[in-house]
Structure formats: C-alpha cells, structure tokens
Design an enzyme around this catalytic site. Structure first.
Site, PDB file in Angstrom:
ATOM      1  N   GLY A 135      51.482  45.351   9.467  1.00  0.00           N
ATOM      2  CA  GLY A 135      50.702  44.184   9.223  1.00  0.00           C
ATOM      3  C   GLY A 135      50.262  44.232   7.651  1.00  0.00           C
ATOM      4  O   GLY A 135      50.257  45.217   7.285  1.00  0.00           O
ATOM      5  N   ARG A 194      58.084  44.986  11.333  1.00  0.00           N
ATOM      6  CA  ARG A 194      57.648  46.220  12.127  1.00  0.00           C
ATOM      7  C   ARG A 194      58.574  46.882  12.863  1.00  0.00           C
ATOM      8  O   ARG A 194      58.432  47.549  13.890  1.00  0.00           O
ATOM      9  CB  ARG A 194      56.685  45.605  13.345  1.00  0.00           C
ATOM     10  CG  ARG A 194      55.265  44.840  12.959  1.00  0.00           C
ATOM     11  CD  ARG A 194      54.344  44.812  13.993  1.00  0.00           C
ATOM     12  NE  ARG A 194      52.928  44.221  13.560  1.00  0.00           N
ATOM     13  CZ  ARG A 194      51.974  44.960  13.102  1.00  0.00           C
ATOM     14  NH1 ARG A 194      52.282  46.080  13.051  1.00  0.00           N
ATOM     15  NH2 ARG A 194      51.109  44.341  12.727  1.00  0.00           N
ATOM     16  N   ASP A 204      52.000  55.200  12.658  1.00  0.00           N
ATOM     17  CA  ASP A 204      53.214  55.214  13.212  1.00  0.00           C
ATOM     18  C   ASP A 204      54.228  55.217  12.027  1.00  0.00           C
ATOM     19  O   ASP A 204      54.912  55.875  12.172  1.00  0.00           O
ATOM     20  CB  ASP A 204      53.532  54.023  14.070  1.00  0.00           C
ATOM     21  CG  ASP A 204      53.293  54.094  15.403  1.00  0.00           C
ATOM     22  OD1 ASP A 204      52.585  55.214  15.961  1.00  0.00           O
ATOM     23  OD2 ASP A 204      53.142  53.002  16.050  1.00  0.00           O
ATOM     24  N   LYS A 241      48.089  52.648   4.897  1.00  0.00           N
ATOM     25  CA  LYS A 241      47.742  51.261   4.924  1.00  0.00           C
ATOM     26  C   LYS A 241      47.241  50.985   6.543  1.00  0.00           C
ATOM     27  O   LYS A 241      47.845  51.402   7.226  1.00  0.00           O
ATOM     28  CB  LYS A 241      48.930  50.619   4.625  1.00  0.00           C
ATOM     29  CG  LYS A 241      48.843  49.197   4.759  1.00  0.00           C
ATOM     30  CD  LYS A 241      49.950  48.690   5.500  1.00  0.00           C
ATOM     31  CE  LYS A 241      49.908  48.666   7.084  1.00  0.00           C
ATOM     32  NZ  LYS A 241      50.623  47.754   8.063  1.00  0.00           N
ATOM     33  N   THR A 242      46.465  50.088   6.280  1.00  0.00           N
ATOM     34  CA  THR A 242      46.002  49.249   7.514  1.00  0.00           C
ATOM     35  C   THR A 242      44.684  48.668   7.506  1.00  0.00           C
ATOM     36  O   THR A 242      43.710  49.542   7.340  1.00  0.00           O
ATOM     37  CB  THR A 242      46.168  50.039   9.149  1.00  0.00           C
ATOM     38  OG1 THR A 242      45.865  48.951   9.964  1.00  0.00           O
ATOM     39  CG2 THR A 242      45.370  51.541   8.932  1.00  0.00           C
ATOM     40  N   ASP A 296      43.072  48.041   9.830  1.00  0.00           N
ATOM     41  CA  ASP A 296      42.036  48.628  11.262  1.00  0.00           C
ATOM     42  C   ASP A 296      41.477  49.779  10.833  1.00  0.00           C
ATOM     43  O   ASP A 296      40.430  50.019  11.730  1.00  0.00           O
ATOM     44  CB  ASP A 296      43.254  48.989  12.313  1.00  0.00           C
ATOM     45  CG  ASP A 296      43.762  47.694  12.980  1.00  0.00           C
ATOM     46  OD1 ASP A 296      43.825  46.443  12.243  1.00  0.00           O
ATOM     47  OD2 ASP A 296      44.600  47.858  13.780  1.00  0.00           O
ATOM     48  N   TYR A 316      43.594  37.229  10.549  1.00  0.00           N
ATOM     49  CA  TYR A 316      44.654  36.719   9.673  1.00  0.00           C
ATOM     50  C   TYR A 316      43.949  36.356   8.278  1.00  0.00           C
ATOM     51  O   TYR A 316      44.433  36.375   7.070  1.00  0.00           O
ATOM     52  CB  TYR A 316      45.436  35.831   9.830  1.00  0.00           C
ATOM     53  CG  TYR A 316      46.274  36.282  11.190  1.00  0.00           C
ATOM     54  CD1 TYR A 316      47.496  37.376  10.907  1.00  0.00           C
ATOM     55  CD2 TYR A 316      46.064  35.948  12.248  1.00  0.00           C
ATOM     56  CE1 TYR A 316      48.195  37.584  12.053  1.00  0.00           C
ATOM     57  CE2 TYR A 316      46.715  36.506  13.828  1.00  0.00           C
ATOM     58  CZ  TYR A 316      47.898  37.254  13.327  1.00  0.00           C
ATOM     59  OH  TYR A 316      48.353  38.025  14.417  1.00  0.00           O
TER      60      TYR A 316
HETATM   61  P1  FBP Z   1      48.918  47.550  11.127  1.00  0.00           P
HETATM   62  O1  FBP Z   1      48.419  48.557  12.026  1.00  0.00           O
HETATM   63  O2  FBP Z   1      50.380  47.364  11.116  1.00  0.00           O
HETATM   64  O3  FBP Z   1      48.300  47.566   9.652  1.00  0.00           O
HETATM   65  O4  FBP Z   1      48.412  46.293  11.704  1.00  0.00           O
HETATM   66  C1  FBP Z   1      47.223  45.827  12.279  1.00  0.00           C
HETATM   67  C2  FBP Z   1      46.851  44.409  12.649  1.00  0.00           C
HETATM   68  O5  FBP Z   1      46.456  43.791  11.529  1.00  0.00           O
HETATM   69  C3  FBP Z   1      45.959  44.591  13.597  1.00  0.00           C
HETATM   70  O6  FBP Z   1      44.746  44.411  13.409  1.00  0.00           O
HETATM   71  C4  FBP Z   1      46.333  43.545  14.627  1.00  0.00           C
HETATM   72  O7  FBP Z   1      46.026  43.616  15.974  1.00  0.00           O
HETATM   73  C5  FBP Z   1      47.951  43.247  14.448  1.00  0.00           C
HETATM   74  O8  FBP Z   1      48.147  43.890  13.170  1.00  0.00           O
HETATM   75  C6  FBP Z   1      48.390  42.057  14.507  1.00  0.00           C
HETATM   76  O9  FBP Z   1      49.815  41.938  14.195  1.00  0.00           O
HETATM   77  P2  FBP Z   1      50.957  40.783  13.750  1.00  0.00           P
HETATM   78  O10 FBP Z   1      50.622  40.820  12.370  1.00  0.00           O
HETATM   79  O11 FBP Z   1      52.112  41.177  14.438  1.00  0.00           O
HETATM   80  O12 FBP Z   1      50.298  39.478  14.506  1.00  0.00           O
END
Ligand code: FBP
Length: 553
Positions: free
Chosen positions: A81, A145, A176, A202-203, A205, A426
């Site tokens: 993400g 992903r 991951d 990165k994340t 979260d 988003y």
């Molecule tokens: P990452 O763990 O890859 O950084 O992504 C986290 C995230 O933003 C979460 O907060 C959310 O649940 C998910 O990605 C949403 O994924 P997508 O972009 O596939 O809708």
C-alpha cells in the site's frame, strides 16, 4: 504541466539528513557493532539463513570512506500500500548513488515486485526524478502486492539482475515485503549472484516497528492527515451538536493509527482492537461500551460525539472471528454454488440458519442486515469473507442504536441519536509527506545506498533517534534476520518479521487509558489542524504523539 503552488514549492524543499550523513560521501565511514541474533527461534532461523544470519549491526560515522570503488547498478521496488514519503526514499537513493559515482544507474521496477519478475522498468534520470521530490504517492514507478517468495520467482529475479548487471535491489515495503527481502538476500548469497538486497520500512499502519525500527515511514503523515479531518469533524460536531460521528480509520490489523489519532484529537470513544481481543469482548459488550458514552453525554445535554473505530477491529472480536471461520467453511467448495443459486435473501438466510452452529447463528442474528449480506455476498477469489470490506463503523452505530432503543424503553435514556459514518484511509496514504516523513524517507534511501556501497546484504536501512532533530538521527543498518521469529502461516511454520500490535502496557495506550473515561463524557476535543510545512519547529517538525510517549517525552 500545471502544478499547484505548494507542489512547486515542495519540489524545492531540501530534506534533512542525519548529521553523520551530511559530510561528503568520501567522509562516511562504517562502524561495525556486535553480531546479532534473531529475536526468537535462533536455531531455526540460523538454519534457514546460513549465509545472512548473525551479521553485525552497523552505524555510519564521520571518517574515511573505505568502501570498494565499483560501479553500482541498483534496482528499486515499491511494495504494498502507498505511504507518504515513498518518492523521497527513491530520491535519497538516487542522490547518494549519483553523488558516489556519476555512472551509477538506478532502475525502477514498475508496479511492485511483479515489475522485477516481468522485467518491466524505467531508468531514472535527473529530469524524471526531480518531478517527484517531496511529493506523496507511489506513482513514480507504481506499487503492487505480488509477493516475492518462491524459489522460481527468485531464480527469475536473479536472471533479470544478471541481464542488466544489477548489483543490488532495494525493497521498500512492510513486514511481509521485508521478510521476503531477507529470503531473497539469502537466495542471492547462496547462489553466489553477487546481488545485494536492502529493505526499507514502510507502512502507514505503523505495525512494522521493534527495538530497531522506531517507526515505519508514512505513519506520521497519514495519522496527521486523519487527525486533521477528525479534529474538523469534532469541531463540527461541537458546533452543530446533533450528530454522533462513527469514523473508521485504516490499519489492516493493528490499531496504531486509531490510537495515534485518539491521542491527537481526544474523541469520546476510540476502540483498540488489541484490547478488545485481550478482554475477549463481544460485539454486544462493545456496543454497550459506546452506548454508555452516548447515554451519559445525552444526560448532560450533549446528543453528539465522535467515535474512532480501527479498520481491523471485528477480526479481534473472538465471537466474530469464529463466525467468519464458520461462514468460510459453510461456503467452501460446491456449497457456494448451492447458496448462489438461491434467489431470495430469505432463502439464503434459511440456508445460513441451517448451516451455522447455534453460537455462530446467535452472533449473525444480531448483525444489521446490510452487514449480514456483506458477509455472504462480497467474497475474495478463494471464496472467503472479505473482512476488510466490512463497514464496521455502520455495524457498531446500528448496534448502539439498538441498545439505545432498549434503554429508551427502560426509561434510562432520553436523548436523540443521529449517527453519521466516515472511513479515512486513502485520504492519507498519498498526502504530501510531512517534513518528518520527507526527511526520514530521504535519509532511509540515502542510507540504503551507503549500505549497498559498503557491501551489506540482507540488511534493513535503519535511521533511529527519530524523536530528536534530524541532525541527531543515527544512520546505520540491521540484519533483517535479527527481527525474525517463526510463525504459523497458512498451515506452515515460516520465518517472519513479527508484526507489532499495540502494546497494552506501552506508554501510548496507558496514556489513552488514563484519559478516556473523561473524554467519553466531556467534550475534550483537540484540533490538530492541517500538516504545516513551514514555520516553527514545534508546529512543523514534530513527529507523532505515539513516538513521543514511547520515548518518554
Ligand atoms: P501496507 O501494509 O502494504 O502498507 O498497506 C496497508 C494498508 O494501507 C492498510 O491500512 C489497508 O487495510 C490496506 O493497505 C488497503 O489495501 P489496498 O490498497 O489494497 O486497498
């Protein structure tokens, strides 16, 4: 191309490096520390990573650069993400690479890890990269992903690297992706490819953190963006005095984002999934907990409020995850066809009633019908319930309403309850990075190149001391294997980086827990406002409350 004034101005911003990386490249030397061990399961991890396990942690310092003078051809991948600052990791990497030797080359593999497997790339130059400095988004090369995890994929990756003369791959990703970076590094070492792998944390979260990673990049900007919006909603709620706002915030499983937003905005309610799991709370108990706040505030004449719901909370409710498991089994294989062939929801409901256990049915029955239908109708390609799509903000507001209706009948509650719903996710993932994320990310990328130049493989670019001004940040590297333990994944024991959930005995949660009873009843909202890029340090250079509390500030 027309660009906004802020965008134009941010392109000129010069990100701050840690003091020790500010000297010319020729004056950056390396200091090796102690050999490392994985956080758990040492023997197993060592056996799985014979070539990359146990390496030394390192820091950079001012001194004579002793790295080998060799041309570097580096490939970079954005994985997973979006998170604000990703572009700056690439910019920092590029600048260090070019400052070291002008003939060095940076490849960007497009669309995430699949770009490496499909040999889909661009080669960066000044003109292209300069458009992306200090901007949000991952559109510089795109992300994806696809997981890089099988030997076949690694062999393809090795071939692609050989074809272009690539000497190192930088993977910018979450737990991951960095786990997979470690496995790829081991494969490259075991097969004598000479290709190094470096990871960057990165994340948004915030769940990739441990004693070596103080925070993952993007968390700062994303939580500041959500906190601005939540603060604005709080002020609206306190002005209009007629709505209860249920706000779901991103964070696939851990509640760091929700907790940080709560620390920034002091809402009436913030659920923390890790606490819900620890206390084994039921949906009904959670609804009662929120309804208590609604009732007390109504008694004081305040028929409004704000509740923050972490995205992943329902999976932490034991009875709900048991229900999901049963639904997945109920619709496994041929039974899905039988279910899909039923034309009315009434017939489907009977099918469900006959298929679920009494306990699961009791939980299913109290859910609002829209959520019941979501559980059965929106399924992933494997036929499983898509828990992340469940509108938990609507689920809880409907359950709270049912509780309040009961309380009205009993005469204990006399207020008005008008809920509104929001989902913030988003909105924050591609915001212009805060100064903190712009600086941190640029430093991570710059530092990643120094690790490459000094020949390290299977390391994570590490920048620490982040609650201090950038001048005092410490740059170095940590073997990724140090962060690993064995976990059961899809029926197999796998070496993985442990996901960091909110610690209930940690300082950020304890601070929240000490204040939440007061926030639940009073209107104690705080309004962080928009991210500031210019101005005094305490307005535009402070990082998160979570980090400050963790560091005892
Ligand atoms: P990452 O763990 O890859 O950084 O992504 C986290 C995230 O933003 C979460 O907060 C959310 O649940 C998910 O990605 C949403 O994924 P997508 O972009 O596939 O809708």
């Amino acid at each position: 191309m027309l660009i906004s004034p802020l965008q134009r101005d941010r392109l000129q911003y010069k990100p701050k490096l840690p003091g020790m990386l500010r000297h010319g490249i020729s004056e950056i030397s390396v200091k090796e520390g102690a050999e490392t061990q994985s956080v758990a399961d040492q023997e197993k991890i060592k056996a799985l990573f014979p070539n990359t396990y146990g390496k030394k942690e390192i820091v950079f310092e001012k001194g004579q650069n002793t790295s080998a003078a060799k041309k570097q051809v580096v490939g970079v991948i954005l994985s997973g993400g979006q998170a604000p600052g990703g572009h700056n990791v690439v910019c920092g990497l590029y600048d260090a690479l070019k400052a070291t030797y002008k003939e060095n080359v940076l490849y960007g593999f497009k669309g995430g890890p699949s770009g490496l497997l499909e040999d889909d790339y661009l080669i960066f130059d000044d003109e292209y990269i300069d458009q992306f400095r200090n901007t949000g988004g991952f559109d510089i090369i795109g992300s994806g992903r696809t997981k890089l995890e099988t030997e076949e994929q690694f062999a393809v990756a090795a071939e692609v690297c050989k074809k272009h003369g690539i000497t190192a791959i930088v993977i910018i990703g979450g737990d991951d992706s960095n786990t997979n970076a470690a496995v790829l590094a081991e494969f490259f070492a075991a097969h004598d490819t000479g290709v190094q792998v470096i990871g960057c944390p990165k994340t948004i979260d915030g769940d990739l953190k441990n004693e070596d990673i103080e925070c993952s990049f993007g968390f700062d900007t994303a939580t500041k963006t959500y906190s601005e919006l939540i603060g604005n909603i709080e002020r609206d709620a306190n002005s209009a005095k007629k709505y209860w706002h249920f706000i779901k915030v991103m964070g696939r499983s851990a509640s760091h984002v929700a907790l940080e937003c709560a620390l920034e905005t002091q809402p009436n309610i913030c659920l923390v999934s890790e606490e819900v799991a620890a206390k084994k709370m039921s949906l009904s108990q959670i609804a009662d907990y929120i309804a208590d706040s609604v009732e007390k505030r109504a008694a004081a004449g305040m028929n409004f409020g704000v509740a923050i719901i972490p995205e992943g909370v329902v999976e932490f409710v034991p009875e709900f995850s048991a229900l999901i498991k049963e639904i997945n089994e109920l619709l496994a294989g041929a039974k899905a066809e039988e279910f899909n062939a039923l034309s009315s929801w009434k017939d489907k409901y009977t099918f469900i009633e006959n298929g679920l256990s009494k306990e699961a049915m009791a939980v299913f029955a109290i859910l609002p019908e829209t959520i019941q239908q979501q559980l059965f109708l929106e399924r992933d390609p494997h036929g499983n319930v898509q828990v992340s799509l469940i509108e938990s903000e609507k689920l809880f507001s409907a359950m709270v309403k049912a509780k309040l209706d009961e309380r009205k009948k009993n005469g204990t509650y006399k207020g008005k309850f008008s809920p509104l719903h929001h989902f913030f996710g988003y909105e924050g993932r591609c915001a212009f990075p805060s100064n903190f994320d712009a600086d941190y990310c640029y430093s991570l990328g710059y530092n990643a190149f120094m690790l490459i130049q000094y020949g390290y493989n299977g390391y994570l670019s590490k920048i620490s001391n982040l609650s201090k001004p950038a001048e005092e940040w410490v740059a170095g590297g940590m073997p990724i294997t140090k962060m690993m333990n064995m976990e059961r994944r899809h029926g197999e024991d796998k070496p993985v980086i442990r996901k960091a959930l909110v610690e209930l005995d940690g300082k950020p949660f304890r601070y929240f827990a000490e204040h939440r009873d007061q926030w639940a009843v009073e209107t104690a909202y705080t309004y962080p406002g928009a991210i500031q890029y210019y101005g005094p340090d305490e307005v535009c250079n402070l990082t998160t409350r979570t980090l400050a509390l963790e560091k005892g500030l």
